[in-house]
Design a protein around this motif. Structure first.
Motif, PDB file in Angstrom:
ATOM      1  N   HIS A  86       0.815  -1.325   0.003  1.00 55.33           N
ATOM      2  CA  HIS A  86      -0.123  -0.113   0.031  1.00 55.33           C
ATOM      3  C   HIS A  86       0.798   1.246  -0.014  1.00 55.33           C
ATOM      4  O   HIS A  86       0.161   2.471  -0.076  1.00 55.33           O
ATOM      5  CB  HIS A  86      -0.876  -0.199   1.164  1.00 55.33           C
ATOM      6  CG  HIS A  86      -1.664  -1.209   1.398  1.00 55.33           C
ATOM      7  ND1 HIS A  86      -2.746  -1.493   0.447  1.00 55.33           N
ATOM      8  CD2 HIS A  86      -1.803  -2.361   2.293  1.00 55.33           C
ATOM      9  CE1 HIS A  86      -3.360  -2.718   0.884  1.00 55.33           C
ATOM     10  NE2 HIS A  86      -2.714  -2.796   2.027  1.00 55.33           N
ATOM     11  N   GLY A  87       2.160   1.043  -0.124  1.00 56.83           N
ATOM     12  CA  GLY A  87       2.915   2.518   0.220  1.00 56.83           C
ATOM     13  C   GLY A  87       3.160   2.669   1.463  1.00 56.83           C
ATOM     14  O   GLY A  87       2.739   2.049   2.454  1.00 56.83           O
ATOM     15  N   LEU A  88       4.296   3.612   1.664  1.00 55.99           N
ATOM     16  CA  LEU A  88       4.687   4.095   2.977  1.00 55.99           C
ATOM     17  C   LEU A  88       3.436   4.572   3.727  1.00 55.99           C
ATOM     18  O   LEU A  88       2.976   5.587   3.407  1.00 55.99           O
ATOM     19  CB  LEU A  88       5.900   4.757   3.133  1.00 55.99           C
ATOM     20  CG  LEU A  88       6.576   4.840   4.310  1.00 55.99           C
ATOM     21  CD1 LEU A  88       7.218   3.585   4.748  1.00 55.99           C
ATOM     22  CD2 LEU A  88       7.859   5.988   4.245  1.00 55.99           C
ATOM     23  N   ALA A  89       3.277   4.099   5.106  1.00 57.38           N
ATOM     24  CA  ALA A  89       2.250   4.716   6.057  1.00 57.38           C
ATOM     25  C   ALA A  89       2.778   4.239   7.490  1.00 57.38           C
ATOM     26  O   ALA A  89       3.757   3.360   7.746  1.00 57.38           O
ATOM     27  CB  ALA A  89       1.054   3.997   5.679  1.00 57.38           C
ATOM     28  N   GLY A  90       1.999   4.439   8.377  1.00 56.69           N
ATOM     29  CA  GLY A  90       2.556   4.381   9.793  1.00 56.69           C
ATOM     30  C   GLY A  90       2.163   5.439  10.602  1.00 56.69           C
ATOM     31  O   GLY A  90       2.076   6.693  10.168  1.00 56.69           O
ATOM     32  N   HIS A  91       2.751   5.451  12.030  1.00 60.94           N
ATOM     33  CA  HIS A  91       2.574   6.481  12.969  1.00 60.94           C
ATOM     34  C   HIS A  91       4.122   6.676  13.465  1.00 60.94           C
ATOM     35  O   HIS A  91       4.347   5.698  14.136  1.00 60.94           O
ATOM     36  CB  HIS A  91       1.657   6.056  14.097  1.00 60.94           C
ATOM     37  CG  HIS A  91       1.232   7.258  15.082  1.00 60.94           C
ATOM     38  ND1 HIS A  91       0.797   6.872  16.390  1.00 60.94           N
ATOM     39  CD2 HIS A  91       1.974   8.325  14.979  1.00 60.94           C
ATOM     40  CE1 HIS A  91       0.991   8.077  17.037  1.00 60.94           C
ATOM     41  NE2 HIS A  91       1.414   8.940  16.388  1.00 60.94           N
ATOM     42  N   LEU A  92       4.784   7.786  13.339  1.00 57.20           N
ATOM     43  CA  LEU A  92       6.105   8.335  13.981  1.00 57.20           C
ATOM     44  C   LEU A  92       5.891   8.716  15.038  1.00 57.20           C
ATOM     45  O   LEU A  92       5.255  10.001  15.071  1.00 57.20           O
ATOM     46  CB  LEU A  92       6.648   8.759  12.797  1.00 57.20           C
ATOM     47  CG  LEU A  92       7.496   8.155  11.728  1.00 57.20           C
ATOM     48  CD1 LEU A  92       8.124   8.937  10.809  1.00 57.20           C
ATOM     49  CD2 LEU A  92       8.590   7.453  12.783  1.00 57.20           C
ATOM     50  N   ARG A  93       6.422   8.745  16.239  1.00 54.79           N
ATOM     51  CA  ARG A  93       6.383   9.198  17.565  1.00 54.79           C
ATOM     52  C   ARG A  93       7.898   9.564  17.790  1.00 54.79           C
ATOM     53  O   ARG A  93       8.816   8.887  17.645  1.00 54.79           O
ATOM     54  CB  ARG A  93       6.040   8.338  18.785  1.00 54.79           C
ATOM     55  CG  ARG A  93       4.734   7.552  18.485  1.00 54.79           C
ATOM     56  CD  ARG A  93       4.413   6.397  19.320  1.00 54.79           C
ATOM     57  NE  ARG A  93       5.747   5.545  19.008  1.00 54.79           N
ATOM     58  CZ  ARG A  93       5.991   4.346  19.710  1.00 54.79           C
ATOM     59  NH1 ARG A  93       5.298   4.143  20.901  1.00 54.79           N
ATOM     60  NH2 ARG A  93       6.835   3.526  19.351  1.00 54.79           N
ATOM     61  N   ILE A  94       7.991  11.055  17.634  1.00 59.66           N
ATOM     62  CA  ILE A  94       9.395  11.716  17.789  1.00 59.66           C
ATOM     63  C   ILE A  94       9.322  12.843  19.084  1.00 59.66           C
ATOM     64  O   ILE A  94       8.598  13.530  19.160  1.00 59.66           O
ATOM     65  CB  ILE A  94       9.515  12.544  16.510  1.00 59.66           C
ATOM     66  CG1 ILE A  94       9.400  11.686  15.260  1.00 59.66           C
ATOM     67  CG2 ILE A  94      10.845  13.182  16.499  1.00 59.66           C
ATOM     68  CD1 ILE A  94       9.401  12.473  13.970  1.00 59.66           C
ATOM     69  N   ALA A  95      10.442  12.446  19.775  1.00 54.73           N
ATOM     70  CA  ALA A  95      10.639  13.328  20.988  1.00 54.73           C
ATOM     71  C   ALA A  95      11.835  14.317  20.449  1.00 54.73           C
ATOM     72  O   ALA A  95      12.692  13.872  20.049  1.00 54.73           O
ATOM     73  CB  ALA A  95      10.932  12.410  22.253  1.00 54.73           C
ATOM     74  N   VAL A  96      11.334  15.573  20.935  1.00 55.72           N
ATOM     75  CA  VAL A  96      12.435  16.554  20.673  1.00 55.72           C
ATOM     76  C   VAL A  96      12.661  17.454  21.687  1.00 55.72           C
ATOM     77  O   VAL A  96      11.913  17.914  22.573  1.00 55.72           O
ATOM     78  CB  VAL A  96      11.666  17.461  19.475  1.00 55.72           C
ATOM     79  CG1 VAL A  96      12.429  18.595  18.844  1.00 55.72           C
ATOM     80  CG2 VAL A  96      11.052  16.635  18.385  1.00 55.72           C
ATOM     81  N   ILE A  97      13.991  18.092  21.735  1.00 55.57           N
ATOM     82  CA  ILE A  97      14.622  18.859  22.657  1.00 55.57           C
ATOM     83  C   ILE A  97      13.857  20.322  22.431  1.00 55.57           C
ATOM     84  O   ILE A  97      13.541  20.516  21.122  1.00 55.57           O
ATOM     85  CB  ILE A  97      15.955  19.073  22.841  1.00 55.57           C
ATOM     86  CG1 ILE A  97      16.614  19.542  21.431  1.00 55.57           C
ATOM     87  CG2 ILE A  97      16.636  17.950  23.351  1.00 55.57           C
ATOM     88  CD1 ILE A  97      18.023  19.790  21.468  1.00 55.57           C
ATOM     89  N   PRO A  98      13.279  20.983  23.400  1.00 57.80           N
ATOM     90  CA  PRO A  98      12.606  22.392  23.114  1.00 57.80           C
ATOM     91  C   PRO A  98      13.145  23.158  22.103  1.00 57.80           C
ATOM     92  O   PRO A  98      12.409  23.828  21.335  1.00 57.80           O
ATOM     93  CB  PRO A  98      12.387  23.095  24.566  1.00 57.80           C
ATOM     94  CG  PRO A  98      12.478  21.758  25.470  1.00 57.80           C
ATOM     95  CD  PRO A  98      13.429  20.890  24.951  1.00 57.80           C
ATOM     96  N   THR A  99      14.430  23.261  21.963  1.00 55.26           N
ATOM     97  CA  THR A  99      14.863  24.197  21.166  1.00 55.26           C
ATOM     98  C   THR A  99      15.075  23.741  19.668  1.00 55.26           C
ATOM     99  O   THR A  99      15.648  24.470  18.820  1.00 55.26           O
ATOM    100  CB  THR A  99      16.389  24.534  21.906  1.00 55.26           C
ATOM    101  OG1 THR A  99      17.414  23.071  21.792  1.00 55.26           O
ATOM    102  CG2 THR A  99      16.512  25.353  23.099  1.00 55.26           C
ATOM    103  N   ALA A 100      14.823  22.664  19.386  1.00 54.08           N
ATOM    104  CA  ALA A 100      14.805  21.998  18.274  1.00 54.08           C
ATOM    105  C   ALA A 100      13.392  21.547  17.590  1.00 54.08           C
ATOM    106  O   ALA A 100      13.365  21.175  16.474  1.00 54.08           O
ATOM    107  CB  ALA A 100      15.597  20.671  18.138  1.00 54.08           C
ATOM    108  N   LEU A 101      12.385  22.268  18.238  1.00 54.33           N
ATOM    109  CA  LEU A 101      11.047  21.976  17.686  1.00 54.33           C
ATOM    110  C   LEU A 101      10.714  22.750  16.440  1.00 54.33           C
ATOM    111  O   LEU A 101       9.856  22.011  15.417  1.00 54.33           O
ATOM    112  CB  LEU A 101      10.031  22.664  18.698  1.00 54.33           C
ATOM    113  CG  LEU A 101       9.891  21.915  19.994  1.00 54.33           C
ATOM    114  CD1 LEU A 101       9.061  22.735  20.798  1.00 54.33           C
ATOM    115  CD2 LEU A 101       9.426  20.413  19.707  1.00 54.33           C
TER     116      LEU A 101
END
Length: 300
Positions: A86-101
């Motif tokens: 079906h092609g690329l799909a899914g759910h990505l969960r990304i945690a980020v330092i506040p200064t890189a948002l």
């Protein structure tokens, strides 16, 4: 057994049966039954428990590493099979330092442009929390510093080198200068990120080397709070250039280059070290390479 392993991991992450059940969207009796069934299947007790969670048994500690590996492999298998049909799909969960948002927004936009069926959850966290969440399978990737504090065994892609700005009101003498040195902050009222943030620890070192006690009368884990205080009073703050420019847009504030940092630190994307990665994480790493402004990898 896979669902039981996911229950086991959730209990370890939450250290509480009720909260773990809530994160999984099941009842606590269902969770407790699942853990008991897993223990029966494995023939060992995994969790010390009485009226509440009591930690892992030695067998539970060993089982946890296997559980995380099996659940991650199962996720990868599912994603690869779905991507092939079906092609690329899914759910990505990304945690980020506040200064890189702001860079997180660039990264998700880059990936979404070519893979619109991928969904994202972006969380603001400290660098230490990001590493813990990666280990616990709570997130799939993180944006953090690559060259300042140990990361462990991860895959990484550098995104940018951090340069600092003094954020101050536009009607102050410092705002009229082309640049300022760290020593110029000696008599300023500082508001900074909390000591739990790696950015603050870097700033503290630069201030200390300039002979200034790194004392902030206002601390926060939010860059928005820092800029709001600068706007409301006679405070100043220090932020990386990209987030500083984003936050001062349309406001009577200035972001003045800070000279004389000991070194510029590299911020980038990290993911658990796997070979191969899931198709979605592989695509995220490629997107990071596409938008990176780093010409060479960070020093080890």
């Amino acid at each position: 057994m896979l669902d039981k392993l996911e229950m086991f991991i959730a209990v370890v992450n939450e250290e509480h049966f009720g909260r773990a059940a809530l994160t999984l969207g099941i009842t606590q009796p269902t969770l407790s039954t699942g853990i008991r069934q897993l223990e029966e299947q494995l023939g060992v007790q995994l969790i010390f428990r009485g009226s509440r969670y009591g930690g892992l048994t030695p067998e539970g500690q060993s089982a946890l590493a296997w559980a995380r590996r099996i659940v991650a492999d199962a996720k990868q298998l599912k994603e690869e099979m779905q991507a092939s049909r079906h092609g690329l799909a899914g759910h990505l969960r990304i945690a980020v330092i506040p200064t890189a948002l702001t860079w997180a927004a660039r990264l998700t936009s880059e990936l979404s442009a070519s893979h619109p069926n991928v969904r994202f959850t972006v969380l603001s966290r400290t660098s230490a929390e990001i590493l813990s969440m990666l280990d616990n399978l709570e997130v799939d990737a993180g944006l953090t510093y690559l060259d300042n504090e140990p990361l462990g065994r991860v895959s990484s892609e550098p995104l940018y080198s951090e340069a600092y700005r003094l954020v101050c009101r536009a009607d102050t003498p410092l705002a009229a200068r082309k640049s300022v040195g760290w020593a110029d902050l000696a008599d300023q009222r500082l508001c900074l990120l909390t000591g739990a943030m790696q950015n603050r620890r870097i700033i503290n070192r630069n201030l200390s080397e300039a002979g200034i006690a790194p004392d902030a009368r206002i601390e926060s884990n939010s860059t928005v709070v820092l800029v709001a205080n600068v706007l409301a009073g006679d405070w100043v703050t220090v932020l990386p250039a990209d987030i500083a420019q984003f936050l001062i847009q349309g406001k009577p504030l200035a972001a003045v280059p800070l000279d004389g940092a000991r070194k510029d630190h590299v911020v980038g994307l990290i993911a658990p070290h796997r070979d191969p990665h899931t198709p979605v994480v592989q695509s995220l790493l490629r997107a990071a390479r596409t938008i990176s402004t780093c010409r060479t990898p960070p020093a080890a």
